[in-house]
Design a protein around this motif. Structure first.
Motif, PDB file in Angstrom:
ATOM      1  N   CYS A 107     -37.368 -31.700 -21.673  1.00 22.54           N
ATOM      2  CA  CYS A 107     -36.935 -32.037 -21.188  1.00 22.54           C
ATOM      3  C   CYS A 107     -37.823 -33.501 -21.104  1.00 22.54           C
ATOM      4  O   CYS A 107     -37.804 -34.828 -21.201  1.00 22.54           O
ATOM      5  CB  CYS A 107     -36.287 -32.371 -19.638  1.00 22.54           C
ATOM      6  SG  CYS A 107     -34.788 -31.385 -20.151  1.00 22.54           S
ATOM      7  N   CYS A 137     -31.918 -33.370 -15.411  1.00 18.75           N
ATOM      8  CA  CYS A 137     -32.263 -33.129 -16.411  1.00 18.75           C
ATOM      9  C   CYS A 137     -31.708 -33.523 -17.512  1.00 18.75           C
ATOM     10  O   CYS A 137     -32.251 -34.610 -19.005  1.00 18.75           O
ATOM     11  CB  CYS A 137     -33.424 -32.066 -16.931  1.00 18.75           C
ATOM     12  SG  CYS A 137     -34.663 -31.219 -15.307  1.00 18.75           S
ATOM     13  N   CYS A 138     -30.422 -32.323 -17.566  1.00 20.15           N
ATOM     14  CA  CYS A 138     -29.598 -33.064 -19.224  1.00 20.15           C
ATOM     15  C   CYS A 138     -29.969 -34.679 -18.975  1.00 20.15           C
ATOM     16  O   CYS A 138     -28.854 -35.349 -20.045  1.00 20.15           O
ATOM     17  CB  CYS A 138     -28.579 -31.657 -19.283  1.00 20.15           C
ATOM     18  SG  CYS A 138     -28.865 -30.228 -19.706  1.00 20.15           S
ATOM     19  N   ASN A 145     -31.628 -25.441 -26.709  1.00 21.64           N
ATOM     20  CA  ASN A 145     -31.034 -24.443 -25.062  1.00 21.64           C
ATOM     21  C   ASN A 145     -30.629 -22.955 -26.033  1.00 21.64           C
ATOM     22  O   ASN A 145     -30.479 -22.708 -24.902  1.00 21.64           O
ATOM     23  CB  ASN A 145     -30.057 -26.118 -25.215  1.00 21.64           C
ATOM     24  CG  ASN A 145     -30.023 -26.894 -24.227  1.00 21.64           C
ATOM     25  OD1 ASN A 145     -29.664 -26.898 -22.644  1.00 21.64           O
ATOM     26  ND2 ASN A 145     -30.297 -28.293 -24.525  1.00 21.64           N
ATOM     27  N   TRP A 204     -38.314 -25.427 -19.651  1.00 20.06           N
ATOM     28  CA  TRP A 204     -37.563 -26.294 -19.233  1.00 20.06           C
ATOM     29  C   TRP A 204     -37.742 -28.051 -18.872  1.00 20.06           C
ATOM     30  O   TRP A 204     -37.363 -29.007 -19.998  1.00 20.06           O
ATOM     31  CB  TRP A 204     -35.864 -26.545 -18.167  1.00 20.06           C
ATOM     32  CG  TRP A 204     -35.362 -26.534 -18.575  1.00 20.06           C
ATOM     33  CD1 TRP A 204     -35.290 -28.199 -17.680  1.00 20.06           C
ATOM     34  CD2 TRP A 204     -34.290 -27.193 -19.403  1.00 20.06           C
ATOM     35  NE1 TRP A 204     -33.828 -28.937 -17.678  1.00 20.06           N
ATOM     36  CE2 TRP A 204     -33.371 -28.387 -18.975  1.00 20.06           C
ATOM     37  CE3 TRP A 204     -33.959 -25.974 -20.064  1.00 20.06           C
ATOM     38  CZ2 TRP A 204     -31.562 -28.604 -19.232  1.00 20.06           C
ATOM     39  CZ3 TRP A 204     -32.592 -26.743 -21.187  1.00 20.06           C
ATOM     40  CH2 TRP A 204     -31.751 -27.501 -20.146  1.00 20.06           C
ATOM     41  N   PHE A 248     -32.174 -30.882 -29.456  1.00 14.80           N
ATOM     42  CA  PHE A 248     -32.062 -30.400 -27.952  1.00 14.80           C
ATOM     43  C   PHE A 248     -31.344 -29.006 -28.060  1.00 14.80           C
ATOM     44  O   PHE A 248     -31.027 -28.828 -27.121  1.00 14.80           O
ATOM     45  CB  PHE A 248     -31.961 -31.781 -27.230  1.00 14.80           C
ATOM     46  CG  PHE A 248     -32.282 -31.517 -25.882  1.00 14.80           C
ATOM     47  CD1 PHE A 248     -32.780 -31.848 -24.947  1.00 14.80           C
ATOM     48  CD2 PHE A 248     -30.767 -31.689 -24.829  1.00 14.80           C
ATOM     49  CE1 PHE A 248     -33.121 -30.954 -23.687  1.00 14.80           C
ATOM     50  CE2 PHE A 248     -30.232 -31.412 -23.487  1.00 14.80           C
ATOM     51  CZ  PHE A 248     -31.753 -30.666 -22.976  1.00 14.80           C
ATOM     52  N   VAL A 303     -31.905 -36.930 -20.292  1.00 11.33           N
ATOM     53  CA  VAL A 303     -32.589 -36.937 -21.615  1.00 11.33           C
ATOM     54  C   VAL A 303     -31.438 -37.532 -22.390  1.00 11.33           C
ATOM     55  O   VAL A 303     -31.365 -38.476 -22.889  1.00 11.33           O
ATOM     56  CB  VAL A 303     -32.753 -35.040 -22.037  1.00 11.33           C
ATOM     57  CG1 VAL A 303     -32.620 -35.288 -23.861  1.00 11.33           C
ATOM     58  CG2 VAL A 303     -34.410 -34.558 -20.963  1.00 11.33           C
ATOM     59  N   ILE A 304     -29.901 -37.322 -21.915  1.00 12.79           N
ATOM     60  CA  ILE A 304     -29.221 -37.771 -22.360  1.00 12.79           C
ATOM     61  C   ILE A 304     -29.536 -39.392 -22.330  1.00 12.79           C
ATOM     62  O   ILE A 304     -29.147 -40.639 -23.613  1.00 12.79           O
ATOM     63  CB  ILE A 304     -27.349 -37.314 -22.461  1.00 12.79           C
ATOM     64  CG1 ILE A 304     -27.766 -36.115 -22.815  1.00 12.79           C
ATOM     65  CG2 ILE A 304     -27.010 -37.856 -22.950  1.00 12.79           C
ATOM     66  CD1 ILE A 304     -26.225 -35.030 -21.963  1.00 12.79           C
ATOM     67  N   TYR A 306     -31.175 -28.312 -13.648  1.00 12.56           N
ATOM     68  CA  TYR A 306     -30.814 -28.322 -15.049  1.00 12.56           C
ATOM     69  C   TYR A 306     -29.920 -29.369 -15.642  1.00 12.56           C
ATOM     70  O   TYR A 306     -29.697 -30.037 -16.345  1.00 12.56           O
ATOM     71  CB  TYR A 306     -30.087 -27.164 -15.584  1.00 12.56           C
ATOM     72  CG  TYR A 306     -31.089 -25.995 -15.725  1.00 12.56           C
ATOM     73  CD1 TYR A 306     -32.275 -25.895 -16.457  1.00 12.56           C
ATOM     74  CD2 TYR A 306     -31.635 -25.132 -14.443  1.00 12.56           C
ATOM     75  CE1 TYR A 306     -32.618 -24.737 -17.135  1.00 12.56           C
ATOM     76  CE2 TYR A 306     -32.671 -24.571 -14.708  1.00 12.56           C
ATOM     77  CZ  TYR A 306     -32.851 -23.873 -15.676  1.00 12.56           C
ATOM     78  OH  TYR A 306     -34.284 -23.158 -15.910  1.00 12.56           O
ATOM     79  N   ILE A 307     -28.716 -29.324 -14.519  1.00 16.10           N
ATOM     80  CA  ILE A 307     -27.497 -30.244 -14.838  1.00 16.10           C
ATOM     81  C   ILE A 307     -28.584 -32.287 -14.831  1.00 16.10           C
ATOM     82  O   ILE A 307     -28.105 -32.530 -15.773  1.00 16.10           O
ATOM     83  CB  ILE A 307     -26.439 -31.001 -13.778  1.00 16.10           C
ATOM     84  CG1 ILE A 307     -25.790 -28.979 -14.833  1.00 16.10           C
ATOM     85  CG2 ILE A 307     -25.339 -31.971 -14.421  1.00 16.10           C
ATOM     86  CD1 ILE A 307     -24.258 -29.363 -14.359  1.00 16.10           C
TER      87      ILE A 307
END
Length: 450
Positions: A315, A256-257, A434, A311, A430, A260-261, A253-254
């Motif tokens: 993403c 992938c975040c 979430n 998820w 986004f 995206v950022i 999860y982190i």
């Protein structure tokens, strides 16, 4: 003198010999008695292991076998093959009145055997077993205890690989129930019935550790099955496992975040930095695709959508959207060049319109003196001038202003406005995703727990 002492010692020894022989005769070797008891109850022609024990109180009812297990370890829980491995101590206890013997006043607590073929054994098997083996180091880890009143205790240490059908819709926020099923293979409930031992039928080692799961609880139940050949007794224990989410938070999860950022950095680069924006978009897209492939490689190909699929799919869509945004900005920049040309034409139109107004004002001032001199027929050039003035007035009509339009007016080009809007829109959408994602799946997880 020496001869007198030696003779006195011999005399004492001769006097003590009758007492020693009497003491040896009074001491019984109960190990020898165990051999005699085993020969008496299991000797040839005395006991037939092919015949099951009688029912309660010597009736012709079914033999009652009580079962309990001790879970020593759970080595793995495999999501791909949907199976788990467990090592346990398995115990059965039943009453066989043919094995009663004299305990000599409590001196013989029980008899111990290591050969299970010498007594009757229940034909229990694990119905969801894939693989299994006994432990024979250093000696076979099995024993049979026969108690004076005919009770038989069978204990063995075994390792099993059991099937565990999983529902991965909430993966990795899921809970899985893995069962251990034990049933009779040949004896129907008319001859053999399995029951859980009273009190604490299932025990688990205290320091049980699993790498990605936590054993929350376990439940015992009965699962008798009916077939064409009759009804068979069955026991089952359900192990409820909760998946540890911290591993997936750090590994999936982190990252992938972060990808995206990183894709949003393109919105802050200059629109003319084409190589930088293209390489950033393509790199993040390929990295996200690789991450998704790695996640799916560790899961079975199921027909439904999992929580992790939602998820990674969203993403991947955000990263792809950032790449498409640059294509739109590049197109808008070319459109801005065309708009600059149109603005120049508009400025020229405004100048002509101002000149026409000045000419009209001059005509009004000289109207009294020049009225008689005006021709009765209008010149064609005057009509064209009036039409151009109307078009310029249409272009110059004031537009309604609001806060958004006023704010966007600070950025001169449309391509720049697209970048600015994307800087705000992408993070907001986004964040909203979430909020919906975590509230939905955490709520479903709590509902399934209840």
């Amino acid at each position: 003198m020496v001869a007198v002492k030696w003779g006195y010692s011999v005399a004492l020894l001769l006097l003590a010999l009758p007492h020693l022989s009497w003491a040896n005769q009074g001491k019984v070797n109960f190990r020898e008695k165990e051999k005699q008891v085993l020969d008496q109850i299991l000797g040839p022609g005395r006991y037939d292991a092919r015949i099951r024990p009688s029912g309660v109180n010597g009736t012709d009812g079914p033999a009652i076998v009580r079962v309990n297990i001790f879970v020593r370890s759970i080595s793995k829980i495999d999501d791909v093959t949907m199976e788990y491995s467990v090592q346990l101590t398995f115990r059965e206890q039943w009453l066989d009145e043919r094995l009663k013997f004299n305990d000599f006043g409590g001196k013989i607590k029980y008899l111990t055997l290591t050969d299970a073929q010498r007594v009757w054994m229940p034909d229990l098997f694990f119905s969801n077993e894939k693989e299994g083996h006994f432990h024979n180091i250093i000696m076979p880890n099995v024993y049979i205890r026969i108690f004076p009143y005919g009770s038989v205790l069978y204990s063995i240490r075994i390792s099993l690989t059991l099937s565990c059908p999983m529902n991965l819709k909430l993966y990795p926020l899921d809970r899985q129930v893995c069962s251990l099923r034990m049933a009779s293979y040949g004896w129907t409930t008319d001859d053999l019935v399995f029951l859980w031992k009273d009190g604490d039928p299932v025990q688990v080692v205290k320091n049980l550790h699993l790498p990605r799961f936590t054993l929350e609880k376990f439940l015992t139940d009965y699962c008798n099955s009916k077939t064409n050949t009759g009804e068979y007794s069955c026991l089952k224990v359900d192990l409820l496992f909760k998946r540890e989410f911290s591993y997936y938070l750090i590994q999936i999860y982190i990252p992938c975040c972060m990808l995206v950022i990183v894709s949003w950095v393109s919105f802050w680069l200059d629109q003319n930095a084409i190589p930088a924006r293209v390489s950033l978009g393509v790199t993040t897209l390929l990295t996200m695709a690789t991450q998704t492939s790695g996640i799916n490689a560790s899961l079975p190909p199921v027909s439904y959508t999992k929580a992790i699929d939602v998820w990674t799919g969203v993403c991947l869509t955000f990263v792809f959207g950032a790449l498409l945004e640059f294509a739109l900005v590049n197109y808008a920049s070319r459109s801005d060049m065309h708009r600059e040309t149109m603005k120049k034409q508009r400025r020229q139109c405004e100048m002509e319109h101002a000149a026409s107004l000045e000419a009209a004002a001059d005509l009004l001032e000289d109207g009294a003196t020049t009225f008689a001199m005006k021709p009765l027929v209008r010149h064609p050039g005057d009509a064209l001038t009036l039409e151009k003035v109307r078009q310029c007035e249409i272009h110059m009509q004031p537009k309604r202003e609001n806060c958004c339009r006023t704010w966007l007016s600070k950025f001169p080009t449309r391509s720049k406005r697209i970048d600015v809007i994307s800087r705000i829109t992408f993070p907001l959408v986004f964040a909203l995703f979430n909020l919906v994602y975590w509230s939905t799946y955490l709520f479903r997880e709590d509902a399934e727990r209840e």
